[in-house]
Structures are given as structure tokens and as C-alpha cells.
Design a protein around this motif. Structure first.
Motif, PDB file in Angstrom:
ATOM      1  N   LEU A  19      -4.835   5.074  -2.635  1.00  0.00           N
ATOM      2  CA  LEU A  19      -6.159   5.689  -2.514  1.00  0.00           C
ATOM      3  C   LEU A  19      -6.540   6.379  -3.818  1.00  0.00           C
ATOM      4  CD1 LEU A  19      -5.964   7.343   1.039  1.00  0.00           C
ATOM      5  CD2 LEU A  19      -6.880   5.104   0.408  1.00  0.00           C
ATOM      6  N   GLU A  20      -7.849   6.305  -4.162  1.00  0.00           N
ATOM      7  CA  GLU A  20      -8.340   6.961  -5.385  1.00  0.00           C
ATOM      8  C   GLU A  20      -7.999   8.446  -5.383  1.00  0.00           C
ATOM      9  OE1 GLU A  20     -12.410   6.373  -6.320  1.00  0.00           O
ATOM     10  OE2 GLU A  20     -12.382   4.223  -5.927  1.00  0.00           O
ATOM     11  N   THR A  21      -8.244   9.108  -4.241  1.00  0.00           N
ATOM     12  CA  THR A  21      -8.015  10.553  -4.180  1.00  0.00           C
ATOM     13  C   THR A  21      -6.558  10.906  -4.423  1.00  0.00           C
ATOM     14  OG1 THR A  21      -7.879  10.271  -1.771  1.00  0.00           O
ATOM     15  CG2 THR A  21      -9.969  11.044  -2.659  1.00  0.00           C
ATOM     16  N   ASP A  22      -5.627  10.083  -3.884  1.00  0.00           N
ATOM     17  CA  ASP A  22      -4.200  10.356  -4.103  1.00  0.00           C
ATOM     18  C   ASP A  22      -3.832  10.200  -5.574  1.00  0.00           C
ATOM     19  OD1 ASP A  22      -3.897  10.835  -1.438  1.00  0.00           O
ATOM     20  OD2 ASP A  22      -3.000   8.887  -0.953  1.00  0.00           O
ATOM     21  N   ILE A  23      -4.362   9.146  -6.218  1.00  0.00           N
ATOM     22  CA  ILE A  23      -4.056   8.913  -7.639  1.00  0.00           C
ATOM     23  C   ILE A  23      -4.615  10.042  -8.494  1.00  0.00           C
ATOM     24  CG2 ILE A  23      -4.482   7.385  -9.602  1.00  0.00           C
ATOM     25  CD1 ILE A  23      -4.471   5.049  -7.631  1.00  0.00           C
ATOM     26  N   GLU A  24      -5.880  10.418  -8.234  1.00  0.00           N
ATOM     27  CA  GLU A  24      -6.510  11.481  -9.027  1.00  0.00           C
ATOM     28  C   GLU A  24      -5.731  12.785  -8.907  1.00  0.00           C
ATOM     29  OE1 GLU A  24     -10.449  11.530  -7.460  1.00  0.00           O
ATOM     30  OE2 GLU A  24     -11.236  10.175  -8.997  1.00  0.00           O
ATOM     31  N   PHE A  52       0.859  -1.185   0.000  1.00  0.00           N
ATOM     32  CA  PHE A  52       0.000   0.000   0.000  1.00  0.00           C
ATOM     33  C   PHE A  52       0.895   1.235   0.000  1.00  0.00           C
ATOM     34  CE2 PHE A  52      -2.372   3.123   2.780  1.00  0.00           C
ATOM     35  CZ  PHE A  52      -3.182   3.584   1.759  1.00  0.00           C
ATOM     36  N   VAL A  53       0.713   2.111  -0.988  1.00  0.00           N
ATOM     37  CA  VAL A  53       1.546   3.305  -1.105  1.00  0.00           C
ATOM     38  C   VAL A  53       0.678   4.543  -0.951  1.00  0.00           C
ATOM     39  CG1 VAL A  53       3.305   2.217  -2.541  1.00  0.00           C
ATOM     40  CG2 VAL A  53       1.319   3.263  -3.636  1.00  0.00           C
ATOM     41  N   THR A  54       1.283   5.608  -0.471  1.00  0.00           N
ATOM     42  CA  THR A  54       0.581   6.871  -0.286  1.00  0.00           C
ATOM     43  C   THR A  54       1.137   7.916  -1.251  1.00  0.00           C
ATOM     44  OG1 THR A  54       2.105   7.689   1.389  1.00  0.00           O
ATOM     45  CG2 THR A  54       0.253   6.325   2.149  1.00  0.00           C
ATOM     46  N   ALA A  55       0.556   9.098  -1.204  1.00  0.00           N
ATOM     47  CA  ALA A  55       1.005  10.181  -2.095  1.00  0.00           C
ATOM     48  C   ALA A  55       2.470  10.527  -1.861  1.00  0.00           C
ATOM     49  CB  ALA A  55       0.123  11.414  -1.895  1.00  0.00           C
ATOM     50  N   ASP A  56       2.952  10.317  -0.637  1.00  0.00           N
ATOM     51  CA  ASP A  56       4.367  10.626  -0.342  1.00  0.00           C
ATOM     52  C   ASP A  56       5.317   9.703  -1.095  1.00  0.00           C
ATOM     53  OD1 ASP A  56       3.556  12.606   1.398  1.00  0.00           O
ATOM     54  OD2 ASP A  56       3.549  11.274   3.150  1.00  0.00           O
ATOM     55  N   ASP A  57       4.812   8.522  -1.501  1.00  0.00           N
ATOM     56  CA  ASP A  57       5.656   7.573  -2.219  1.00  0.00           C
ATOM     57  C   ASP A  57       5.692   7.834  -3.727  1.00  0.00           C
ATOM     58  OD1 ASP A  57       6.184   6.006   0.154  1.00  0.00           O
ATOM     59  OD2 ASP A  57       4.127   5.270  -0.017  1.00  0.00           O
ATOM     60  N   PHE A  58       4.843   8.730  -4.209  1.00  0.00           N
ATOM     61  CA  PHE A  58       4.797   9.015  -5.646  1.00  0.00           C
ATOM     62  C   PHE A  58       5.978   9.903  -6.030  1.00  0.00           C
ATOM     63  CE2 PHE A  58      -0.146   8.853  -5.469  1.00  0.00           C
ATOM     64  CZ  PHE A  58      -0.082   7.481  -5.258  1.00  0.00           C
ATOM     65  N   PRO A  59       6.524   9.709  -7.219  1.00  0.00           N
ATOM     66  CA  PRO A  59       7.641  10.566  -7.656  1.00  0.00           C
ATOM     67  C   PRO A  59       7.146  11.967  -8.019  1.00  0.00           C
ATOM     68  CG  PRO A  59       6.982   9.088  -9.434  1.00  0.00           C
ATOM     69  CD  PRO A  59       6.187   8.674  -8.230  1.00  0.00           C
ATOM     70  N   ALA A  60       8.021  12.943  -7.883  1.00  0.00           N
ATOM     71  CA  ALA A  60       7.662  14.324  -8.233  1.00  0.00           C
ATOM     72  C   ALA A  60       7.353  14.440  -9.718  1.00  0.00           C
ATOM     73  CB  ALA A  60       8.804  15.269  -7.845  1.00  0.00           C
ATOM     74  N   VAL A  61       8.109  13.669 -10.542  1.00  0.00           N
ATOM     75  CA  VAL A  61       7.877  13.657 -11.986  1.00  0.00           C
ATOM     76  C   VAL A  61       7.586  12.220 -12.401  1.00  0.00           C
ATOM     77  CG1 VAL A  61       8.825  14.144 -14.259  1.00  0.00           C
ATOM     78  CG2 VAL A  61       9.417  15.620 -12.319  1.00  0.00           C
ATOM     79  N   LEU A  62       6.443  11.999 -13.002  1.00  0.00           N
ATOM     80  CA  LEU A  62       6.075  10.647 -13.408  1.00  0.00           C
ATOM     81  C   LEU A  62       6.951  10.172 -14.553  1.00  0.00           C
ATOM     82  CD1 LEU A  62       2.157  10.734 -13.339  1.00  0.00           C
ATOM     83  CD2 LEU A  62       3.731  10.113 -11.521  1.00  0.00           C
ATOM     84  N   PRO A  63       7.264   8.894 -14.607  1.00  0.00           N
ATOM     85  CA  PRO A  63       8.077   8.390 -15.728  1.00  0.00           C
ATOM     86  C   PRO A  63       7.310   8.508 -17.048  1.00  0.00           C
ATOM     87  CG  PRO A  63       7.195   6.570 -14.426  1.00  0.00           C
ATOM     88  CD  PRO A  63       6.896   7.819 -13.663  1.00  0.00           C
TER      89      PRO A  63
END
Length: 576
Positions: A145-150, A79-90
Motif C-alpha cells: 500500500l502507498e500509505t505503508d510505503i510512505e 502482497f506485503v504489509t507494513a508488518d513485513d517491512f524490516p525495522a532497519v532498511l538495508p
């Protein structure tokens, strides 16, 4: 090589079959949920469809984070959160923003031939396979979470759009997306679904179809006898395809999703020709569509069948028989004003009279009547059309709606120069129409010289003849509601019960209640003296006018409708 990714996605298939009970057990054991709430959620899921986790969140039983934690444990996925997302998507060739948004998938990083992807529904085998085929990489799903992805997708792609310089490649991509929408809308399952949605109209006797996109899917609702009822929802992944299918049928621009559009669909349903008036508006989750059903076979163009009381109909016919003047019909949207005007026109002799109408839009075509559809986009407004048709030598003019002072002024001048003018006005009471005309700039002396009368109208639901039940009322209730004017102390009224014939509502069909306000000599004096709507109403009551509420009570006493229904429709009139 092509088989290996397939093997990677196969383990996610079994949870689809066993996820519901396992998820519930996990939440029960974690103390996030009790057995009663789980049973309630499972019942709601049976009715609404969708995944159990989303149903639990919508019911407010558990939080989205609790569901994600349980799912992560159930599926064996991180389970990952928004903090685990990269600043720039690949940047990955083959992935389109619309696909990622519609399926809530966020590419996080590429490593060792694998694409780590945060997903709201990581057990969706279709999305996993589509990602693998589009990228050529093995997909390693993770739960988020849906909200984090959106939020992450919005930041990534909205910024990219802001930096876009409108090059030809972007236009080509937009063109490809439009073609993609056309392909989706032409698929057999989508065509069948849209046909089913429209086909339900005849079974339900619906007047409107509402297609409303939300986060959890496309909500389908029908307005039956003036009340909206929910139907089954379509999956969120079909929202764009269903809306595009409707827009194609209505000859609308499917590439334009930022502005409202209007169109029409002619369709044959179960042997009946239906005309659907289509309106689209952009919302947060997509385009909302409303289809107004225009079914000539179900419309009665006869005043006698519309619920008029005998004396009210006689006086209304007297107003229609006058050679000139204005007759107005007032009421809120959906109260049957236009249908009443059509019935009045069909009563007149089109063979010996020149009848012209100006409408937006022309809802039903009347034999022998010249009907004009206004087009404000090209300057053909109500006012400009009226100025032109006065040179057409008409005897009777019907204006779909008086919307502005210019239209009202021309209507008054037409009435003063020997024409009978019929029109509608949005006011709550008949007396309010006089004040509304003054607000639109028509002088009082012109109102008294031109307006013959005003008919206020509402529609109440008829009690179902198969299940309506008698109910005795106490003298106190009769007096308090005003029913004592029309019922004796031994009289009974009827109430709604519900049966298969009326689909459990207790009502079937609608009937009009009316308030006829005639401008006689006493009324003329009151208007010239500057009386407001309340004073004008009082003068009319002294002259014998029956109010909307009283006309409703007459229909309650006659067993046509229920007291609750009359109170619902005339709650702003009961004290008038």
C-alpha cells in the motif's frame, strides 16, 4: 549479466496494456464492485487519467486494500504489509531517498543477488529498470500500500536526517540533488509542458494559474472570470520538474523548498507579452505555485468601460477632481480595486501633476507616473516610502493598500496638507471603511476632515452575448428580489445557457458593480457621534446612495449579467 535483469522485468510490461479491463473483471468477480460503478470509474479515468485502481479508490467505490489484493492476483506478485517491512532498511549504494519517495519504492531485503522491493506500482517498467541500474541487482518487486510505503520511508529517512550532523558530504549530496532538479527542469518534455500550461492562458482568458501538488499528481487549475476551473493533471513523477522549471523562469531558488518565495516571469505567448507574478508555498506533497497573469493588453484603463452607471461615475469624477483629501476603493481580493485606481490615475493629467504611487508589487507601469515597489525585507515599507515621497513634492499619491495604522496616519496627514490620496482597503462595504480606519487608530475628526468618499466594488461575470436567453419573472419574484425597482411586470431578464464561445459557462468577461459612499455634512455628524457601519450605511441610503446589490440589479435589468451571478457575488449585501 546485464540482459538477465531486463528479462526479469519484461513480464511486467503486458499488464500495462491489459490491466484496466482485467482489474475491473477481478473486482467484479470478487463482489467488490458492480458493473455500474466500473463504468462510472472508467468514464472518470478517461477524463482524469491515471490508473483505474487509484480512480476507484478516489471515487470511494473500493478500498485501497481491495485494489491491492486484486492487483496482487492480477500481476502474480506477493502482497506485503507494513508488518513485513524490516525495522532497519538495508543500506544500498546508489539509492537516493528522493527517488524512493517520488516513486514509492521501499527496499526490503537483499538475498542471492536480488533486491526485494515493496512498490505501490510494481508494474512500472521505468522504476524497475532505474532500480536495477542504480543498484546493479536484480529487482524482485512486491506489492504494498502507498500509505505503508510512505510511512516506512518517512521513518527511515526522517530519523536519518535528525541524526545528521551537517557534514560536507550531505552538502555535496544536496548540491547534487539541486543539479538533478535543474537537469529535470531542462528536459524537452518538461519545457513543452510548462509552455503549454502558460500558453493556455490566452485561450481561456485566465487571470491566474494554479499548480497544486497532490498524491495523485500535479493538479493544474485556471481562474477564469473569477471562477476556478480544473484542467488536465500532470503525472506525480513530473511534479518536481515542472515546479523547478517555473521557479527557474521566475529566478527563484530551486534548492529552497521549505519557505515561500515570490518572483516574476516575462513571457511572450501567441504574440502577446505577459507578465506573470509567481508565488510559491510549501505544502504536504510539494510546493504549490500560483501565477497571477498581468496582461496589460487585456486591461481597460478607462473608468467609462468598467461598468460605472452614469450618475455614479459623475460623482466619482467629482471626488477625483478635488485638490486634496482621501478617496478609498474597497472590496475583497480580486475585485478590481487596483485596476480602478489605475484607471483613475490615467484619467488625471500626468503632464501638469506630479503623481507618485507606492505599491506591492507594481502590477502595471503607467506613463508619466512615478511608481515605487516596496521591499519590506530592506525596510522599504509603505509607511517609510510615504514619508520619503512627501519630500518629492507630489500632487497626487496612490497607496496600493492601507495595511496598518502608521500608513493610514501618514495618508491622513498627507490629505490634510494638500495632497489627493488614492488607496484601497479590505472591507465588505463602503461604510465599513470608516470603521476600519477607526480600528487602525485614526480619530473620527481626522476621518471627517480628510476622507472625501469611499467606492465599494465587486466584479460580476457578463452574460455571453452568443447564448444568453430571456426569462420572464413573476411579480412575486420581482418584488422579492428588488428587481421591481428597475423592471416592469412585462420586462424580461436574461440567464446563462452556455455555448462554444464561452466554453459552456454562459459568461464571457466581467463588469464592475459599485457603491459610492460620499462623506457629506450629514455623514460627518454621524461619524462624530460614533455611528457604526450599519448606521452610516442607513444615513448614506437616505442621501440616495445606490448599494452594490441594487447596482447589480440594474445590470440584470439591462441584460448585462444574470440574477444568479449578482446573488452569488453580493450574497452578503442583499439585506444591507
Amino acid at each position: 549479466m546485464s540482459n538477465q535483469p531486463t528479462e526479469q522485468t519484461e513480464p511486467s510490461l503486458p499488464p500495462l496494456q491489459t490491466a484496466r479491463p482485467k482489474l475491473g473483471e477481478l473486482l467484479l468477480s470478487a463482489g467488490k464492485l458492480n458493473a455500474r460503478d466500473l463504468d462510472r470509474a472508467l468514464s472518470a479515468q478517461d477524463e482524469m487519467g491515471g490508473m483505474l485502481g487509484r480512480v476507484l479508490v478516489r471515487l470511494g467505490v473500493v478500498s485501497e486494500a481491495d485494489i491491492a489484493t486484486a492487483l496482487s492476483h492480477q500481476l502474480g506478485l506477493p502482497f506485503v504489509t507494513a508488518d513485513d517491512f524490516p525495522a532497519v532498511l538495508p543500506e544500498i549504494e546508489g539509492l537516493q531517498a528522493e527517488f524512493l519517495r517520488s516513486h514509492l519504492a521501499l527496499p526490503v531485503r537483499v538475498a542471492d543477488g536480488q533486491l526485494e522491493t515493496a512498490m505501490a506500482v510494481p508494474q512500472d517498467a521505468f522504476v524497475l529498470k532505474a532500480l536495477r541500474l542504480a543498484t546493479g541487482l536484480e529487482i524482485r518487486p512486491m506489492l504494498a500500500l502507498e500509505t505503508d510505503i510512505e510511512k516506512a520511508l518517512a521513518q527511515a529517512f526522517d530519523n536519518a536526517e535528525d541524526d545528521d550532523d551537517g557534514t560536507a558530504s550531505d552538502e555535496a549530496e544536496a548540491g547534487d540533488f539541486v543539479e538533478h532538479l535543474r537537469d529535470l527542469a531542462s528536459e524537452a518534455p518538461v519545457i513543452r509542458l510548462v509552455n503549454t500550461i502558460i500558453g493556455r492562458v490566452t485561450d481561456l482568458r485566465a487571470s491566474d494559474i494554479h499548480l497544486e501538488p497532490f498524491e495523485d499528481g500535479l493538479h493544474v487549475r485556471y481562474r477564469v472570470d473569477g471562477v476556478i476551473h480544473s484542467d488536465e493533471s500532470a503525472p506525480a513523477r513530473l511534479t518536481a520538474a515542472v515546479i523547478s522549471r517555473v521557479k527557474l523562469l521566475a529566478h527563484l531558488d530551486i534548492a529552497e523548498r521549505r519557505l515561500p518565495q515570490d518572483g516574476r516571469i516575462k513571457v511572450r505567448v501567441k504574440g502577446r507579452e505577459l507578465d506573470l507574478r509567481v508565488s510559491t508555498v510549501p505544502t504536504v506533497h510539494g510546493e504549490s505555485v500560483v501565477m497571477r497573469v498581468l496582461d496589460r493588453a487585456s486591461v481597460r484603463f478607462s473608468l467609462e468601460e468598467m461598468g460605472f452607471e452614469r450618475e455614479t461615475l459623475a460623482r466619482f469624477n467629482e471626488l477625483l477632481a478635488r485638490p486634496h483629501g482621501i478617496v478609498l476603493v474597497t472590496g475583497p481580493t480580486g475585485s478590481g480595486k487596483t485596476t480602478t485606481l489605475y484607471a483613475a490615475l490615467s484619467k488625471l493629467d500626468a503632464e501638469t501633476l506630479k503623481i507618485l504611487t507606492v505599491e506591492d508589487p507594481v502590477e502595471y507601469q503607467l506613463e508619466g507616473v512615478n511608481q515605487i515597489h516596496v521591499h519590506p525585507q530592506i525596510g522599504l515599507t509603505f509607511a517609510s516610502a510615504l514619508r520619503s515621497i512627501l519630500r518629492q513634492d507630489p500632487d497626487i499619491i496612490m497607496i496600493g493598500e492601507m495595511r496598518d495604522g502608521e500608513t493610514a496616519q501618514i495618508a491622513v496627514q498627507s490629505a490634510l496638507t494638500g495632497h489627493l490620496v488614492l488607496s484601497t482597503l479590505h472591507t465588505n462595504t463602503a461604510a465599513g471603511a470608516v470603521v476600519r480606519l477607526q480600528d487602525m487608530g485614526v480619530e473620527r475628526y481626522l476621518i471627517t476632515s480628510s476622507v472625501n468618499g469611499v467606492l465599494a466594488q465587486r466584479l460580476v461575470r457578463r452574460l455571453c452575448d452568443h447564448c444568453k436567453a430571456p426569462e420572464e419573472l413573476t411579480p412575486e419574484v420581482l418584488q422579492r428580489t428588488g428587481l421591481d425597482q428597475f423592471c416592469t411586470k412585462d420586462s424580461v431578464i436574461h440567464v446563462a445557457r452556455g455555448c462554444p464561445q464561452c466554453r459552456g459557462s454562459g459568461y464571457r468577461g466581467r463588469v464592475g458593480i459599485h457603491e459610492l459612499f460620499v462623506l457629506d455634512e450629514s455623514m460627518h455628524r454621524a461619524i462624530i457621534n460614533g455611528a457604526d457601519a450599519t448606521e452610516l450605511h442607513a444615513v448614506a441610503r437616505k442621501a440616495g446612495m445606490v448599494t452594490l446589490y441594487e447596482d447589480g440589479l440594474r445590470k440584470v435589468a439591462a441584460g448585462v449579467t444574470s440574477l444568479e451571478e449578482v446573488m452569488r457575488v453580493t450574497q452578503d449585501q442583499a439585506d444591507a
